[in-house]
Design a protein around this motif. Structure first.
Motif, PDB file in Angstrom:
ATOM      1  N   PHE A  80       0.798  -1.382   0.030  1.00  0.00           N
ATOM      2  CA  PHE A  80       0.008  -0.076   0.080  1.00  0.00           C
ATOM      3  C   PHE A  80       0.883   1.378   0.054  1.00  0.00           C
ATOM      4  CE2 PHE A  80      -2.631   3.089   2.248  1.00  0.00           C
ATOM      5  CZ  PHE A  80      -3.755   3.223   1.258  1.00  0.00           C
ATOM      6  N   SER A  81       1.912   1.207   0.819  1.00  0.00           N
ATOM      7  CA  SER A  81       2.745   2.316   0.787  1.00  0.00           C
ATOM      8  C   SER A  81       3.561   2.794  -0.589  1.00  0.00           C
ATOM      9  CB  SER A  81       3.941   2.226   1.653  1.00  0.00           C
ATOM     10  OG  SER A  81       3.456   2.022   3.211  1.00  0.00           O
ATOM     11  N   LEU A  82       3.979   1.626  -1.301  1.00  0.00           N
ATOM     12  CA  LEU A  82       4.500   1.735  -2.332  1.00  0.00           C
ATOM     13  C   LEU A  82       3.602   2.325  -3.470  1.00  0.00           C
ATOM     14  CD1 LEU A  82       6.969  -1.380  -2.475  1.00  0.00           C
ATOM     15  CD2 LEU A  82       7.465   0.853  -2.402  1.00  0.00           C
ATOM     16  N   PHE A  83       2.460   1.603  -3.155  1.00  0.00           N
ATOM     17  CA  PHE A  83       1.346   2.109  -4.310  1.00  0.00           C
ATOM     18  C   PHE A  83       1.020   3.718  -4.327  1.00  0.00           C
ATOM     19  CE2 PHE A  83      -3.028   2.865  -5.599  1.00  0.00           C
ATOM     20  CZ  PHE A  83      -3.038   2.190  -6.914  1.00  0.00           C
ATOM     21  N   MET A  84       0.811   4.089  -2.866  1.00  0.00           N
ATOM     22  CA  MET A  84       0.503   5.493  -2.739  1.00  0.00           C
ATOM     23  C   MET A  84       1.735   6.341  -3.197  1.00  0.00           C
ATOM     24  SD  MET A  84      -2.238   5.639  -1.568  1.00  0.00           S
ATOM     25  CE  MET A  84      -2.733   7.373  -1.119  1.00  0.00           C
ATOM     26  N   VAL A  85       2.863   6.035  -3.011  1.00  0.00           N
ATOM     27  CA  VAL A  85       4.047   6.772  -3.435  1.00  0.00           C
ATOM     28  C   VAL A  85       3.932   6.859  -5.152  1.00  0.00           C
ATOM     29  CG1 VAL A  85       6.624   6.813  -3.854  1.00  0.00           C
ATOM     30  CG2 VAL A  85       5.578   6.051  -1.571  1.00  0.00           C
ATOM     31  N   SER A  86       3.666   5.717  -5.563  1.00  0.00           N
ATOM     32  CA  SER A  86       3.617   5.808  -7.201  1.00  0.00           C
ATOM     33  C   SER A  86       2.326   6.637  -7.650  1.00  0.00           C
ATOM     34  CB  SER A  86       3.739   4.483  -7.592  1.00  0.00           C
ATOM     35  OG  SER A  86       2.721   3.544  -7.138  1.00  0.00           O
ATOM     36  N   LEU A  87       1.379   6.412  -6.818  1.00  0.00           N
ATOM     37  CA  LEU A  87       0.118   7.016  -7.395  1.00  0.00           C
ATOM     38  C   LEU A  87       0.060   8.438  -7.177  1.00  0.00           C
ATOM     39  CD1 LEU A  87      -2.775   6.237  -8.353  1.00  0.00           C
ATOM     40  CD2 LEU A  87      -3.554   6.400  -5.990  1.00  0.00           C
ATOM     41  N   ASN A  88       0.782   8.871  -6.304  1.00  0.00           N
ATOM     42  CA  ASN A  88       0.903  10.301  -5.993  1.00  0.00           C
ATOM     43  C   ASN A  88       2.264  11.227  -6.697  1.00  0.00           C
ATOM     44  OD1 ASN A  88      -1.159  10.932  -4.335  1.00  0.00           O
ATOM     45  ND2 ASN A  88      -0.227   9.766  -2.577  1.00  0.00           N
ATOM     46  N   GLN A  89       2.916  10.313  -7.663  1.00  0.00           N
ATOM     47  CA  GLN A  89       3.905  11.118  -8.477  1.00  0.00           C
ATOM     48  C   GLN A  89       3.311  12.222  -9.337  1.00  0.00           C
ATOM     49  OE1 GLN A  89       7.237  10.451  -8.523  1.00  0.00           O
ATOM     50  NE2 GLN A  89       6.809   9.366  -6.670  1.00  0.00           N
ATOM     51  N   PRO A  90       3.659  13.216  -9.484  1.00  0.00           N
ATOM     52  CA  PRO A  90       3.165  14.456 -10.243  1.00  0.00           C
ATOM     53  C   PRO A  90       2.726  13.666 -11.644  1.00  0.00           C
ATOM     54  CG  PRO A  90       4.998  15.260  -9.130  1.00  0.00           C
ATOM     55  CD  PRO A  90       4.954  13.998  -8.732  1.00  0.00           C
TER      56      PRO A  90
END
Lengths: 301, 223
Positions: free
Chosen positions: B167-177
């Protein structure tokens, strides 16, 4: 129950292996209308036998029939007429006993609400009590109430009295004896409390280390087993008797345990030069211990 | 048999878990509402919304399966006139329902927020919300499948660890500009990232379900 069923259950040549335990070639039958006590020490295979019977685990060899239904294939149908209570079973912790009563009543057509209310009073438990707040003994009583009030044809009880106080245990055993007044109902009762088993069972099976040690009706157990005290004069040597389960020799006194007692045995012993000084009946616990010790000795030799 | 044991067990789980379901919905809706009050409200509400979704799913999966095993009430369920396979199937369905109903309400409420006239400038974030919510459902599907297969608590803990990291990795990738910028538009736009993510999530959900049911059907010992 199927029409042709004459037995509450039958296990034939049943085997089941686990990593550190193996139940081997188990043959056990219970006629309808009888109570069988399954007696064994901890880890003997009592719970495994019962779980096989309930279809919770599948055998590797052999066949199982419960009320005329093959198990585990038809276990769901068989369980419509079977109630099972185990020492290590728990009810749903987020609900009250009353909720469980309504839950079970909806599933079983023979649910007897009046009897359930009577049992509530007998067992001194309350329907509005949550399962979380119940003591160990109360929890067992609640499970027994749910099992008994559905009026099952076969009641399977795995160590049901272990958490009960003496009064509740007495009440339960009395209830169980009432149940089998109806000749079509049967009970399998596993316990290591031989007093309970001796009190209510017609049939007794001893199990140890995954092997059936002995199984027969209670009367023949009690009638066949005796402890005989002997006066053995110096110089007299007792022969090896095939009926002797155990022979303990003192300086002059000997104690012979036999599982095939007949009065004619007195004559055989006296012909050898020994004098019978006392013949004692054995309690079921003593018979159980002697049976298990003999079985273990046979396995080792 | 007076009533279906299968559905009785499903209803039982919904009854037992009703409190968690209600709390998840109330906390989720309250957090969505608080997101309307400035940046701080948006941040706090967002965290609460995700917590209600993710923690609710893991909690329901853990409580539904592990607690029942630990408390040994599963033995009571198996004593009822039902096969072990159908008993497990009822548990799987009730797990999906007890999590799926709150999830559906919160997902619908959250996505509806992007479609309201007042939020027209960021309507494209509908896709972002959908990708995020389906990812949470995929995490739940993975956790519940894992819990059906493993029996020990330490092994169950691995599911929580893996889902947390995932989930953490997904949130990081999902919130990339580069990912979010194309979605901050008044139009709903299906970017390649969103399409691939949605496809992946649907595959995980389907695979988790199919493998769990296959595993259940192969079980001979149910205790």
């Amino acid at each position: 129950m199927t029409d042709h069923a004459t037995q509450a259950f039958a296990l034939r040549g049943v085997s089941k292996a686990f990593r550190y335990f193996r139940l081997e070639n188990l043959n056990l039958e219970l006629p309808l209308g009888q109570i069988m006590g399954l007696v064994g020490p901890n880890g003997a295979g009592k719970s495994t036998t019962i779980r096989l019977l309930m279809g919770l685990i599948a055998p590797e060899a052999g066949s199982i029939e419960v009320l005329g239904h093959r198990v585990p294939e038809q276990a769901a149908v068989a369980k419509e007429r079977v109630a099972y209570v185990s020492d290590d079973m728990r009810l749903f912790s987020g609900a009250t006993l009353g909720w469980h009563m309504r839950f079970v009543a909806r599933l079983y057509p023979d649910w007897d609400e009046a009897y359930a209310q009577t049992l509530l009073k007998h067992f001194n438990i309350r329907a509005d009590q949550g399962m979380r707040g119940m003591s160990r003994g109360e929890h067992i009583k609640a499970m027994l109430l749910l099992a008994l009030a559905r009026r099952p044809r076969l009641l399977v009880l795995d160590e049901p009295t272990s958490g009960l106080d003496p009064v509740a245990r007495h009440e339960l055993l009395t209830e169980l004896m009432q149940i089998v007044r109806d000749e079509s109902r049967s009970i399998l009762f596993s316990s290591h409390n031989t007093l309970d088993v001796e009190r209510i069972c017609d049939q007794i099976a001893f199990i140890d280390r995954g092997h059936l040690v002995d199984a027969r009706d209670k009367e023949s157990f009690i009638e066949r087993w005796r402890r005989i005290s002997l006066d053995v004069p110096t110089g007299v040597t007792l022969p090896r008797l095939k009926d002797a389960v155990d022979l303990t020799l003192g300086e002059r006194l000997a104690t012979l345990t036999t599982d095939r007692y007949e009065p004619a045995l007195h004559g055989v012993l006296e012909q050898c030069g020994a004098r019978v000084t006392d013949v004692q009946r054995m309690s079921l616990e003593e018979i159980f211990v002697a049976s298990v010790m003999r079985s273990r000795a046979e396995v080792q030799s | 048999m007076k009533s279906s044991v299968f559905w009785a067990l499903v209803r039982k789980d919904l009854y037992v878990l009703r409190g968690f379901m209600i709390i998840t919905v109330v906390v989720g809706l309250a957090s969505l509402f608080s997101m309307r009050f400035g940046r701080a409200g948006f941040a706090v509400g967002g965290i609460l919304f995700l917590t209600a979704n993710v923690a609710g799913g893991i909690f329901i999966a853990m409580y539904s399966l592990m607690t029942e095993r630990k408390e040994q009430s599963r033995l009571f369920a198996l004593s009822l006139p039902i096969s072990g396979y159908k008993c497990d199937l009822a548990k799987l369905l009730s797990g999906y329902l007890s999590y799926g109903i709150p999830w559906l309400i919160l997902t619908a409420a959250g996505l509806l927020g992007f479609l309201l006239p007042g939020n027209a400038a960021e309507r494209g974030m509908f896709v972002y919300g959908l990708v995020l919510q389906l990812f949470i459902l995929a995490v739940f599907s993975f956790v519940i499948a894992w819990l059906f297969i493993v029996k020990s608590e330490p092994m169950a803990g691995i599911a929580i660890m893996v889902s947390n990291i995932g989930f953490s990795l997904f949130m990081v990738s999902l919130n990339q500009p580069a990912v979010t910028r194309p979605l901050r538009t008044p139009q709903i736009t299906w970017t390649p990232f969103a399409s691939w993510a949605l496809a992946g999530e649907l595959i995980v959900i389907t695979l988790s379900l199919v493998l769990t049911i296959f595993y259940m059907s192969r079980q001979r010992d149910h205790i």
